[in-house]
Design a protein around this motif. Structure first.
Motif, PDB file in Angstrom:
ATOM      1  N   GLU A   1      99.435  97.711 -17.367  1.00 26.63           N
ATOM      2  CA  GLU A   1      99.807  98.414 -16.140  1.00 26.63           C
ATOM      3  C   GLU A   1     100.747  97.569 -15.282  1.00 26.63           C
ATOM      4  OE1 GLU A   1      97.659 100.791 -12.432  1.00 26.63           O
ATOM      5  OE2 GLU A   1      96.476  99.573 -13.800  1.00 26.63           O
ATOM      6  N   GLU A   2     101.956  98.084 -15.048  1.00 23.58           N
ATOM      7  CA  GLU A   2     102.951  97.491 -14.158  1.00 23.58           C
ATOM      8  C   GLU A   2     103.544  96.173 -14.641  1.00 23.58           C
ATOM      9  OE1 GLU A   2     104.172  99.131 -11.650  1.00 23.58           O
ATOM     10  OE2 GLU A   2     102.767 100.755 -11.963  1.00 23.58           O
ATOM     11  N   HIS A   3     103.304  95.760 -15.876  1.00 26.51           N
ATOM     12  CA  HIS A   3     103.961  94.546 -16.367  1.00 26.51           C
ATOM     13  C   HIS A   3     103.988  94.515 -17.885  1.00 26.51           C
ATOM     14  CE1 HIS A   3      99.761  93.090 -16.675  1.00 26.51           C
ATOM     15  NE2 HIS A   3     100.229  92.288 -17.619  1.00 26.51           N
ATOM     16  N   VAL A   4     104.896  93.692 -18.412  1.00 26.18           N
ATOM     17  CA  VAL A   4     105.056  93.497 -19.850  1.00 26.18           C
ATOM     18  C   VAL A   4     104.981  92.003 -20.134  1.00 26.18           C
ATOM     19  CG1 VAL A   4     106.612  93.723 -21.818  1.00 26.18           C
ATOM     20  CG2 VAL A   4     106.496  95.547 -20.145  1.00 26.18           C
ATOM     21  N   ASP A   5     104.162  91.613 -21.145  1.00 33.93           N
ATOM     22  CA  ASP A   5     104.075  90.216 -21.567  1.00 33.93           C
ATOM     23  C   ASP A   5     104.756  90.064 -22.917  1.00 33.93           C
ATOM     24  OD1 ASP A   5     102.635  89.489 -19.342  1.00 33.93           O
ATOM     25  OD2 ASP A   5     100.690  89.812 -20.285  1.00 33.93           O
ATOM     26  N   ILE A   6     105.612  89.058 -23.038  1.00 36.28           N
ATOM     27  CA  ILE A   6     106.258  88.714 -24.310  1.00 36.28           C
ATOM     28  C   ILE A   6     105.735  87.350 -24.711  1.00 36.28           C
ATOM     29  CG2 ILE A   6     108.472  88.268 -25.443  1.00 36.28           C
ATOM     30  CD1 ILE A   6     109.697  90.251 -23.386  1.00 36.28           C
ATOM     31  N   ILE A   7     104.960  87.301 -25.807  1.00 31.78           N
ATOM     32  CA  ILE A   7     104.168  86.122 -26.156  1.00 31.78           C
ATOM     33  C   ILE A   7     104.627  85.575 -27.506  1.00 31.78           C
ATOM     34  CG2 ILE A   7     101.813  85.251 -26.477  1.00 31.78           C
ATOM     35  CD1 ILE A   7     100.883  87.849 -24.982  1.00 31.78           C
TER      36      ILE A   7
ATOM     37  N   VAL B   1     108.207  85.918 -14.792  1.00 32.04           N
ATOM     38  CA  VAL B   1     107.242  84.843 -14.559  1.00 32.04           C
ATOM     39  C   VAL B   1     106.885  84.215 -15.903  1.00 32.04           C
ATOM     40  CG1 VAL B   1     104.964  84.281 -13.641  1.00 32.04           C
ATOM     41  CG2 VAL B   1     106.329  86.054 -12.549  1.00 32.04           C
ATOM     42  N   TYR B   2     106.706  82.897 -15.897  1.00 28.30           N
ATOM     43  CA  TYR B   2     106.382  82.184 -17.141  1.00 28.30           C
ATOM     44  C   TYR B   2     105.103  81.373 -16.969  1.00 28.30           C
ATOM     45  CZ  TYR B   2     106.448  78.420 -20.590  1.00 28.30           C
ATOM     46  OH  TYR B   2     106.089  77.535 -21.568  1.00 28.30           O
ATOM     47  N   ARG B   3     104.313  81.337 -18.060  1.00 23.50           N
ATOM     48  CA  ARG B   3     103.152  80.448 -18.108  1.00 23.50           C
ATOM     49  C   ARG B   3     102.893  80.069 -19.567  1.00 23.50           C
ATOM     50  NH1 ARG B   3     101.004  85.601 -17.640  1.00 23.50           N
ATOM     51  NH2 ARG B   3      99.191  86.065 -18.980  1.00 23.50           N
ATOM     52  N   HIS B   4     102.200  78.948 -19.763  1.00 23.02           N
ATOM     53  CA  HIS B   4     101.852  78.471 -21.111  1.00 23.02           C
ATOM     54  C   HIS B   4     100.344  78.343 -21.197  1.00 23.02           C
ATOM     55  CE1 HIS B   4     101.516  75.593 -24.511  1.00 23.02           C
ATOM     56  NE2 HIS B   4     102.590  76.244 -24.957  1.00 23.02           N
TER      57      HIS B   4
ATOM     58  N   PHE C   1     106.003  85.154 -21.266  1.00 26.80           N
ATOM     59  CA  PHE C   1     106.985  85.593 -20.272  1.00 26.80           C
ATOM     60  C   PHE C   1     106.573  86.979 -19.794  1.00 26.80           C
ATOM     61  CE2 PHE C   1     109.250  82.404 -22.614  1.00 26.80           C
ATOM     62  CZ  PHE C   1     110.058  81.778 -21.676  1.00 26.80           C
ATOM     63  N   THR C   2     106.397  87.117 -18.469  1.00 20.92           N
ATOM     64  CA  THR C   2     105.922  88.377 -17.893  1.00 20.92           C
ATOM     65  C   THR C   2     107.021  88.991 -17.031  1.00 20.92           C
ATOM     66  OG1 THR C   2     103.654  87.560 -17.849  1.00 20.92           O
ATOM     67  CG2 THR C   2     104.155  89.466 -16.459  1.00 20.92           C
ATOM     68  N   VAL C   3     107.337  90.261 -17.328  1.00 21.26           N
ATOM     69  CA  VAL C   3     108.269  91.047 -16.505  1.00 21.26           C
ATOM     70  C   VAL C   3     107.442  91.916 -15.603  1.00 21.26           C
ATOM     71  CG1 VAL C   3     110.123  92.733 -16.483  1.00 21.26           C
ATOM     72  CG2 VAL C   3     110.050  91.007 -18.296  1.00 21.26           C
ATOM     73  N   LYS C   4     107.527  91.660 -14.288  1.00 17.88           N
ATOM     74  CA  LYS C   4     106.751  92.439 -13.319  1.00 17.88           C
ATOM     75  C   LYS C   4     107.640  93.489 -12.671  1.00 17.88           C
ATOM     76  CE  LYS C   4     103.365  88.896 -12.142  1.00 17.88           C
ATOM     77  NZ  LYS C   4     102.697  88.143 -11.074  1.00 17.88           N
TER      78      LYS C   4
END
Length: 396
Positions: free
Chosen positions: A334-340, A383-386, A393-396
Motif C-alpha cells: 500500500e502506497e509504496h514499492v520496494d525493489i530488493i 528511500v534506501y535501507r540495508h 530501495f523504496t519508492v513512496k
C-alpha cells in the motif's frame, strides 16, 4: 511571523516616522494649549486685582476694561444662582476660583467688597500654521514613501521572472532602461538568461544531431541483420539493434527531463501495470528469471507513464546489475514499492548517488540521478535501507 524583507523594512521605517510625526504634532498642540492656559490664568488673576483696586478707588466695576479683555460680567440673577450652587457643590466657592460651567469658563471673585461672576471668552487659537507645516511634512513623507515603493516595483517583477525562469521557462526578458542598481541587476540577469538559453539550445542541437546520426547506422545494421541466413543470429542482431534504438529514445527522454523541456501526461495507473511495463523495456530474455513480483496490496498512482516506467526500469536494472545473485524482488504494498536485491550496502549515502555522473563500478553514473529527477517531478521520494544482506530501495 514578521518577514524580514526590504519592503517590510521600508514600511516599518515609514510607519515609525509617521508615528513620531503624529506624536510630535500632538505634543506641540498640547504644549501650545498648556502655554495658553498658563497665560490665561495669569490674565484672570491680573483682572481680579485690577477690578479690586479700581473698585476701591471709584466704587464701581470697570466693565469697559472687562470688555477690552474679552471678559463679560454675568448679570442674570438666575444664572448667578446656578453658577453659585455649582461652585458650592464642587467645593470651589472661595474668594477666587475658576471653573467650567456649561462649556463656559467662569471666574468667581468673592471678596469683602463685591461678588462677581465673570465669563472668560478667550479661546486658544486654532493652530492653522502648525497644521499647514505638519501637513506639508506629511505629504512629503508620503510622496517619498510612494516614490521608494514604486522604485522597488521592478524588483518584484524581476523576482517573478526569476521564479518563471527557475520553473524552466527560458523565454523571458528582463532588460531595463532605468538608471539604478535594480536595473543593473536585471540587465545582468537578462544577459545570463540569454547565455544559458544559447548554451542549452546548442546542447540540445548537439545531442539531437548525435542521436540522429546514430539512428542511421542502427537502421542500416537492422537492415543488414535481416540478410543473415542464420535465424538465431538474425534474432540476436535484431535484439541488439532494438536495444540500441531504445537506448537512444531513453537518452532523448533524459535530455528532455534534465532541460525540463517536456509536458507531463498524468493519468491513473495500477502499480502492477507500471512494474510490468518497466520490466518489458529492460529488453532481456526470460525476465521472470531475473525479476520476481510480489503483490501484497496493489494501488492506483497518477503518473506520466513513459517517465515513471523509465524510473522503475532504471531502479530494477541497477538492482540486477549490482546484485550478488542477479535476481531482484519487487514488492508492491500500500502506497509504496520496494525493489530488493542481495548485495553489499551502498558505500556512500544515497544522496551522493543523486548527483549526475557519480563514480560507479560501471556505466555513466546517471541511473539514480535520472530516477531522482523523475520522482521529483512526480513529487515522490526514494528511500534506501540495508537489512539482513538485502539492499531495499523504496519508492513512496
Amino acid at each position: 511571523m514578521f518577514k524580514d524583507s526590504l519592503r517590510n523594512k521600508i514600511n516599518l521605517v515609514f510607519s515609525i516616522t509617521l508615528v513620531l510625526l503624529a506624536s510630535l504634532f500632538i505634543a506641540s498642540v498640547k504644549y501650545d494649549h498648556a502655554k495658553f492656559e498658563e497665560r490665561n490664568a495669569l490674565q484672570e488673576r491680573a483682572i481680579a486685582h485690577y477690578l479690586y483696586d479700581y473698585y476701591l478707588k471709584t466704587g464701581k466695576i470697570d466693565e469697559a476694561y472687562l470688555e477690552s479683555q474679552n471678559v463679560t460680567l454675568i448679570k442674570d440673577k438666575g444664572q448667578e444662582i446656578q453658577i453659585e450652587r455649582y461652585f458650592k457643590e464642587k467645593g470651589k466657592y472661595k474668594k477666587y476660583a475658576v471653573d467650567t460651567f456649561h462649556l463656559q469658563r467662569i471666574i468667581l471673585i468673592n471678596n469683602d467688597r463685591f461678588k462677581l461672576f465673570l465669563e472668560n471668552r478667550n479661546k486658544p487659537k486654532y493652530p492653522v500654521k502648525r497644521i499647514i507645516v505638519f501637513s506639508i511634512v506629511l505629504m512629503f513623507i508620503l510622496f517619498l514613501y510612494l516614490w521608494i515603493v514604486r522604485s522597488l516595483k521592478p524588483l518584484s517583477e524581476l523576482k517573478n521572472k526569476i521564479k518563471t525562469f527557475s520553473e524552466g521557462n527560458l523565454d523571458i526578458s528582463c532588460a531595463s532602461n532605468r538608471d539604478d542598481e535594480i536595473a543593473e541587476v536585471a540587465n545582468e540577469f537578462d544577459h545570463a538568461v540569454k547565455m544559458i538559453r544559447e548554451l542549452l539550445q546548442s546542447r540540445q542541437l548537439f545531442l539531437r544531431a548525435i542521436m540522429h546520426e546514430l539512428k542511421t547506422p542502427i537502421a542500416k545494421g537492422r537492415l543488414m541483420s535481416e540478410m543473415l541466413p542464420d535465424e538465431k543470429s538474425k534474432a540476436r542482431m535484431h535484439s541488439i539493434f532494438e536495444r540500441l534504438n531504445l537506448l537512444i529514445d531513453e537518452f532523448a527522454k533524459i535530455e528532455k527531463i534534465t532541460s525540463r523541456n517536456f509536458e507531463l501526461h498524468i493519468k491513473p495507473y495500477k502499480m502492477t501495470d507500471l512494474i510490468e511495463a518497466s520490466i518489458d523495456i529492460l529488453m532481456t530474455e526470460n525476465p521472470e528469471r531475473l525479476v520476481s513480483i510480489e503483490v501484497k496490496k496493489d494501488y492506483i498512482v497518477k503518473v506520466d507513464f513513459e517517465l515513471f516506467t523509465l524510473a522503475l526500469k532504471n531502479l530494477i536494472d541497477n538492482a540486477i546489475k549490482y546484485s550478488s545473485d542477479k535476481h531482484v524482488i519487487v514488492t508492491i504494498d500500500e502506497e509504496h514499492v520496494d525493489i530488493i536485491n542481495k548485495g553489499k550496502a551502498l558505500a556512500e549515502p544515497l544522496e551522493n548517488y543523486f548527483k549526475p555522473f557519480h563514480t560507479s563500478r560501471s556505466g555513466l553514473g546517471l541511473g539514480i540521478y535520472i530516477v531522482k529527477s523523475i520522482l521529483d517531478i512526480h513529487h515522490m521520494e526514494l528511500v534506501y535501507r540495508h537489512e539482513e544482506g538485502n539492499n531495499i530501495f523504496t519508492v513512496k
